[in-house]
Scaffold this motif. Structure first.
Motif, mmCIF file in Angstrom:
data_model
loop_
_atom_site.group_PDB
_atom_site.id
_atom_site.type_symbol
_atom_site.label_atom_id
_atom_site.label_comp_id
_atom_site.label_asym_id
_atom_site.label_seq_id
_atom_site.Cartn_x
_atom_site.Cartn_y
_atom_site.Cartn_z
ATOM 1 N N ALA A 126 41.904 66.083 66.396
ATOM 2 C CA ALA A 126 42.433 66.608 65.138
ATOM 3 C C ALA A 126 43.934 66.860 65.247
ATOM 4 C CB ALA A 126 41.702 67.897 64.756
ATOM 5 N N ALA A 127 44.363 67.411 66.379
ATOM 6 C CA ALA A 127 45.793 67.687 66.570
ATOM 7 C C ALA A 127 46.610 66.404 66.599
ATOM 8 C CB ALA A 127 45.991 68.468 67.867
ATOM 9 N N ALA A 128 45.995 65.314 67.055
ATOM 10 C CA ALA A 128 46.693 64.026 67.127
ATOM 11 C C ALA A 128 46.547 63.217 65.851
ATOM 12 C CB ALA A 128 46.170 63.222 68.316
ATOM 13 N N GLY A 129 45.872 63.761 64.836
ATOM 14 C CA GLY A 129 45.681 63.050 63.583
ATOM 15 C C GLY A 129 44.700 61.901 63.687
ATOM 16 N N GLN A 130 43.786 61.972 64.665
ATOM 17 C CA GLN A 130 42.805 60.916 64.874
ATOM 18 C C GLN A 130 41.439 61.359 64.354
ATOM 19 O OE1 GLN A 130 42.997 60.524 69.121
ATOM 20 N NE2 GLN A 130 44.954 59.431 69.095
ATOM 21 N N LEU A 131 40.530 60.390 64.244
ATOM 22 C CA LEU A 131 39.172 60.712 63.838
ATOM 23 C C LEU A 131 38.485 61.539 64.908
ATOM 24 C CD1 LEU A 131 37.951 57.316 62.324
ATOM 25 C CD2 LEU A 131 38.591 59.399 61.079
ATOM 26 N N ALA A 132 37.622 62.443 64.492
ATOM 27 C CA ALA A 132 36.852 63.248 65.436
ATOM 28 C C ALA A 132 35.930 62.343 66.251
ATOM 29 C CB ALA A 132 36.021 64.290 64.686
ATOM 30 N N PRO A 133 35.520 62.778 67.467
ATOM 31 C CA PRO A 133 34.621 61.960 68.291
ATOM 32 C C PRO A 133 33.315 61.614 67.582
ATOM 33 C CG PRO A 133 35.529 63.775 69.572
ATOM 34 C CD PRO A 133 35.920 64.015 68.151
ATOM 35 N N PHE A 134 32.857 62.538 66.725
ATOM 36 C CA PHE A 134 31.680 62.272 65.893
ATOM 37 C C PHE A 134 31.775 63.155 64.659
ATOM 38 C CE2 PHE A 134 30.620 65.347 69.175
ATOM 39 C CZ PHE A 134 30.083 66.404 68.471
ATOM 40 N N SER A 135 31.077 62.742 63.613
ATOM 41 C CA SER A 135 31.165 63.431 62.328
ATOM 42 C C SER A 135 30.335 64.705 62.322
ATOM 43 C CB SER A 135 30.675 62.495 61.217
ATOM 44 O OG SER A 135 30.482 63.198 60.014
ATOM 45 N N GLN A 136 30.825 65.710 61.610
ATOM 46 C CA GLN A 136 30.055 66.939 61.411
ATOM 47 C C GLN A 136 28.769 66.655 60.629
ATOM 48 O OE1 GLN A 136 30.985 69.505 63.481
ATOM 49 N NE2 GLN A 136 31.530 70.960 61.883
ATOM 50 N N ASP A 137 28.769 65.594 59.836
ATOM 51 C CA ASP A 137 27.561 65.229 59.100
ATOM 52 C C ASP A 137 26.479 64.702 60.037
ATOM 53 O OD1 ASP A 137 28.748 65.906 56.694
ATOM 54 O OD2 ASP A 137 29.539 63.881 56.372
ATOM 55 N N ASP A 138 26.883 64.117 61.171
ATOM 56 C CA ASP A 138 25.920 63.591 62.142
ATOM 57 C C ASP A 138 25.393 64.695 63.061
ATOM 58 O OD1 ASP A 138 25.982 60.940 61.301
ATOM 59 O OD2 ASP A 138 27.688 60.430 62.579
ATOM 60 N N TYR A 139 26.296 65.564 63.529
ATOM 61 C CA TYR A 139 25.890 66.670 64.410
ATOM 62 C C TYR A 139 26.891 67.791 64.196
ATOM 63 C CZ TYR A 139 23.776 68.938 68.477
ATOM 64 O OH TYR A 139 23.096 69.808 69.315
ATOM 65 N N GLN A 140 26.451 68.817 63.504
ATOM 66 C CA GLN A 140 27.365 69.892 63.101
ATOM 67 C C GLN A 140 27.634 70.845 64.251
ATOM 68 O OE1 GLN A 140 26.024 72.205 59.781
ATOM 69 N NE2 GLN A 140 27.880 73.453 59.682
ATOM 70 N N LEU A 141 28.907 71.147 64.470
ATOM 71 C CA LEU A 141 29.318 72.126 65.465
ATOM 72 C C LEU A 141 29.732 73.430 64.781
ATOM 73 C CD1 LEU A 141 31.484 69.913 67.868
ATOM 74 C CD2 LEU A 141 29.043 70.433 68.000
ATOM 75 N N ARG A 142 29.706 74.509 65.551
ATOM 76 C CA ARG A 142 30.094 75.811 64.997
ATOM 77 C C ARG A 142 31.543 75.775 64.539
ATOM 78 N NH1 ARG A 142 31.771 79.405 62.800
ATOM 79 N NH2 ARG A 142 31.451 81.648 63.043
ATOM 80 N N TYR A 143 32.402 75.114 65.323
ATOM 81 C CA TYR A 143 33.811 74.979 64.965
ATOM 82 C C TYR A 143 34.136 73.497 64.847
ATOM 83 C CZ TYR A 143 33.883 79.808 66.604
ATOM 84 O OH TYR A 143 33.625 81.143 66.777
ATOM 85 N N GLU A 144 34.659 73.120 63.689
ATOM 86 C CA GLU A 144 34.959 71.698 63.475
ATOM 87 C C GLU A 144 35.991 71.200 64.479
ATOM 88 O OE1 GLU A 144 36.136 68.702 59.778
ATOM 89 O OE2 GLU A 144 35.835 70.857 59.447
ATOM 90 N N ARG A 145 36.939 72.080 64.850
ATOM 91 C CA ARG A 145 37.932 71.724 65.873
ATOM 92 C C ARG A 145 37.530 72.346 67.212
ATOM 93 N NH1 ARG A 145 43.991 71.204 63.376
ATOM 94 N NH2 ARG A 145 43.434 69.950 61.557
ATOM 95 N N ASP A 146 36.344 72.015 67.636
ATOM 96 C CA ASP A 146 35.798 72.535 68.891
ATOM 97 C C ASP A 146 36.689 72.108 70.060
ATOM 98 O OD1 ASP A 146 33.049 73.638 70.123
ATOM 99 O OD2 ASP A 146 33.761 71.981 71.363
ATOM 100 N N ARG A 147 36.944 73.038 70.982
ATOM 101 C CA ARG A 147 37.872 72.771 72.084
ATOM 102 C C ARG A 147 37.193 72.222 73.330
ATOM 103 N NH1 ARG A 147 40.973 78.239 72.963
ATOM 104 N NH2 ARG A 147 42.124 76.956 74.465
#
Length: 594
Positions: free
Chosen positions: A113-134
Motif C-alpha cells: 500500500a505504501a508503494a502504491g501497489q496492489l495488495a498481496p490478496f484482496s480483502q474480498d478473498d480473505y479479510q484481515l483485521r487491518y487492511e494495511r496489515d504489517r
C-alpha cells in the motif's frame, strides 16, 4: 465461503482462551511482543473471528498468546472456552518451489500500500483485521505467472524444527546464548563426510536437520540468528511489536505441502497451514544424545527418553485427558513433563540421512528427581523455582514420512540405507531381463505372464490377479532389487500392488467416515543364490509360480535354488524414511545386519 469442519480425534486446551464463550476461529497471526522477560515465553498477537451458528464469520477478537502455542492454534482451528473443537477444512496443494534467492521475496499489505501497489490478496478473498496489515508473508514464484503466499509466522512455526522449544530459544536469546540451549559441544572425531550434532535434552530427534545446518551452514546460522536480532531491533526502536521476516533456512529446490485458499482469481494460493516440506540435501548427519551413567541416576525414563543429570526426570505416567497450557508462568525445576503434540509434519521427497549414537554421561548425587504431586498446568518456558504446581510441556510435531507405495518406498529405503551404511552396502540396483542391472532413480518391473485364453482350468479370480489393471489388461509387475552388501549379492522381490478403497474402522464422533485408499498387502521375498547363473531361470520360474498363489509368496519359497525368506512391511517409530524398517528386516534375514 462454505465451511466444512473436521472434528478432532482428541481435545486441546489453552488457558489463554478460557472463559471465552464465543466460538472463535484462529484467523491470522500478528506481530511478536518485543517487551518480555527473558525467562518467559515470547508472546505474539493472534487474531480470531467469531464463528456464527449459520457458518458465517463475525467480528474480530485479538489476544496475546505464547509463540510456543502457535503450532496448536493453527489457522482455521475453532476454539470455545479454551478448548479446540475442530478445524476448518481447506484446499490442500503441494507445490514445487525454489528457496534460492530470486525464487521468493517478502511482501506485506502495509508495504504494498505504501508503494502504491496492489495488495498481496484482496480483502474480498480473505479479510484481515487491518487492511494495511504489517505482517510479512513469503511470496514464492510459481510457474504460469502464479504465486504461493505463506505468513512468515506460520513458516517459522512449522518449518524451523519440529519442536516449539527451538522457536522459543531462537526468539528469546541472541545466537551465542541460543546455541548452547540447542546443541552441546563435542570433542570426538566424526566419520568422514558426516555432520555430528549432540542435542540438548529439550531438543527432539526431528530437530536435528535444522540444527545440523545451523551448526555447519553459515546461511542457516544467519537465518536462525536473525529471529532474535529482529526482535531486539524492534525493542531498541521502541516498537511495540516485531513483524518478522522469516527466511527459508536452506537453499535449493523444495516441495511444500500447504492448505489454504486460491485467491486473486485463482492466480495466488494463500497457504494458511503448512502440512509438510522437503529436507535439504547435504552430508549425512550423526545425531548424538546423552545417556546418563550406571546406577539410579542414569539410563532412561519410563518412556525411554534420555535423562539429563541436571534436570528433573519424571514423566507423567498417567497423562491428563486435556493438557492445560499456560504461557505466563514458568515450569518448576522439580516438576514432571508431558508431551503435547502439534499436527504431524510430513517429510516430502528424499529424507536426510541420519545416523544415531548414544553417549554415556556420568551423574552425581546432586541429580534432581521430580517426586512431587502431578501439576495442574504446564508451561513451555524455562524452569525456575519450585512449588508453583506448573509442569514442563514439550510441544512438538510428530514426523510423517511421505509414501509413494510399497514398491517405490522399498526402492528408496534401500538407497537410503546405502547412503547411511556406506561401510556395509556397496550398491543397490534394480533388474529386468531387458535392461540388466541398473541404478537409475526410477526402477522398472518384470511383467507377470498372462494365462492363455485357451486354458479353461484357470479360475477367473486367478486369471485376473495377474493384471494390475484388469480392464486395460495391464500386467502386474515384480520389482527385483540386488543389494551388494557384506560382500555378497542379496535379492529383494516386491509384488506390484493394486490400490483399493476401505472405510476406517474408527473415526471421531459425528465425523463422516471417508474412504481410505490402501494398497493390497503382500509379504516380500529376500533370497541369496548358491550360483549366480541361476538368477534368470529362477526369476522366470518365480514370475510364473507366484500367479496361482495370488501373491502368497510363502507358498513358493521351496522352489528357490538358494536361501530364501519372506518378510513383512511393519513400520517403526524411528524410521528415517518410509519402509526403512522393512528394508532392514529383509536384509537382516539375509544376514546383513545394519
Amino acid at each position: 465461503m462454505s465451511l466444512r469442519i473436521l472434528k478432532l480425534a482428541s481435545a486441546r486446551e489453552c488457558a489463554d482462551l478460557k472463559g471465552v464463550k464465543d466460538r472463535l476461529v484462529v484467523w491470522w497471526y500478528g506481530g511478536l511482543k518485543t517487551q518480555h522477560r527473558i525467562d518467559v515465553v515470547p508472546r505474539c498477537v493472534v487474531f480470531f473471528r467469531e464463528l456464527r451458528e449459520d457458518g458465517t464469520f463475525g467480528s474480530f477478537q485479538q489476544k496475546t498468546i505464547g509463540v510456543t502455542h502457535l503450532g496448536l492454534l493453527r489457522l482455521g482451528s475453532i476454539w470455545q472456552d479454551g478448548r479446540c473443537e475442530g478445524l476448518i477444512k481447506l484446499d490442500a496443494q503441494t507445490f514445487d518451489v525454489s528457496l534460492d534467492d530470486g525464487g521468493w521475496t517478502f511482501v506485506s499489505p502495509a508495504e504494498t500500500a505504501a508503494a502504491g501497489q496492489l495488495a498481496p490478496f484482496s480483502q474480498d478473498d480473505y479479510q484481515l483485521r487491518y487492511e494495511r496489515d504489517r505482517n510479512r508473508l513469503l511470496d514464492f514464484h510459481l510457474e504460469g505467472d502464479r504465486n504461493l503466499l505463506i505468513p512468515c509466522l506460520e513458516f517459522f512455526t512449522r518449518f524451523y524444527g519440529r519442536s516449539a522449544e527451538v522457536r522459543r530459544v531462537l526468539a528469546t536469546y541472541p545466537w551465542e546464548q541460543a546455541l548452547p540451549r540447542l546443541i552441546k559441544p563435542r570433542e570426538e572425531t566424526a566419520p568422514p563426510n558426516t555432520w555430528p550434532v549432540r542435542l540438548t535434552r529439550r531438543m527432539h530427534n526431528a530437530d536435528v536437520v535444522l540444527l545440523a545446518h545451523a551448526l555447519y551452514d553459515e546461511y542457516t546460522r544467519k537465518c536462525c540468528a536473525s529471529i532474535y536480532a529482529q526482535c531486539a531491533h524492534a525493542f531498541n526502536s521502541k516498537e511495540n511489536y516485531a513483524f518478522l521476516k522469516v527466511r527459508p533456512w536452506f537453499r535449493g529446490a523444495a516441495k511444500l505441502k500447504v492448505e489454504g485458499y486460491w485467491v486473486n482469481e485463482s492466480r495466488t494460493f494463500l497457504g494458511l497451514r503448512i502440512g509438510g516440506g522437503s529436507d535439504p540435501k547435504g552430508e549425512r548427519i550423526l545425531r548424538e544424545r546423552d545417556k546418563n551413567g550406571a546406577g539410579d541416576d542414569g539410563g532412561e525414563d519410563a518412556k525411554g527418553q534420555d535423562l539429563d543429570p541436571a534436570r528433573a526426570v519424571r514423566v507423567l505416567r498417567r497423562l491428563p485427558d486435556i493438557v492445560d497450557l499456560t504461557d505466563t508462568e514458568e515450569p518448576d525445576n522439580d516438576a514432571p513433563s508431558v508431551d503435547v503434540y502439534e499436527d504431524a509434519f510430513e517429510v516430502l521427497g528424499e529424507p536426510r540421512v541420519v545416523l544415531d549414537r548414544h553417549r554415556r554421561a556420568r551423574t552425581d548425587s546432586t541429580t534432581t528427581r521430580a517426586d512431587g504431586p502431578d501439576p495442574a498446568k504446564f508451561s513451555t518456558g524455562e524452569g525456575h523455582g519450585s512449588g508453583k504446581g506448573v509442569g514442563y510441556a514439550s510441544v512438538h510435531a510428530r514426523v510423517e514420512l511421505e509414501s509413494e507405495g510399497i514398491l517405490r518406498d522399498m526402492w528408496k529405503a534401500l538407497r537410503y540405507l546405502a547412503k547411511k551404511h556406506t561401510e556395509v552396502i556397496r550398491s543397490v540396483e534394480w533388474f529386468t531381463f531387458e535392461d540388466g542391472f541398473q541404478a537409475r532413480d526410477e526402477p522398472r518391473l518384470i511383467a507377470l505372464p498372462a494365462y492363455s485364453t485357451q486354458d479353461e482350468t484357470i479360475s477367473a479370480e486367478v486369471r485376473n490377479w495377474v493384471y494390475h489393471n484388469v480392464v486395460g489388461k495391464v500386467p502386474r509387475g515384480l520389482l527385483i532389487v540386488r543389494v551388494i552388501a557384506s560382500g555378497k549379492p542379496v535379492y529383494i522381490v516386491e509384488i506390484q500392488r493394486r490400490v483399493r478403497s476401505e472405510k476406517p474402522k474408527k473415526a471421531p464422533a459425528k465425523q463422516k467416515k471417508e474412504e481410505l485408499y490402501l494398497e493390497e498387502r503382500f509379504k516380500g521375498l529376500v533370497f541369496t543364490l548358491d550360483d549366480q547363473a541361476d538368477l534368470v531361470p529362477w526369476l522366470n520360474q518365480l514370475a510364473s509360480a507366484v500367479r496361482p498363489t495370488r501373491g502368497v509368496v510363502q507358498k513358493i519359497t521351496g522352489l528357490c535354488p538358494g536361501k530364501i525368506e519372506t518378510f513383512k512391511h511393519s513400520p517403526a517409530s524411528d524410521e528415517g524414511c518410509a519402509c526403512e524398517a522393512a528394508a532392514k528386516n529383509a536384509l537382516g534375514k539375509a544376514e546383513v545386519f545394519l
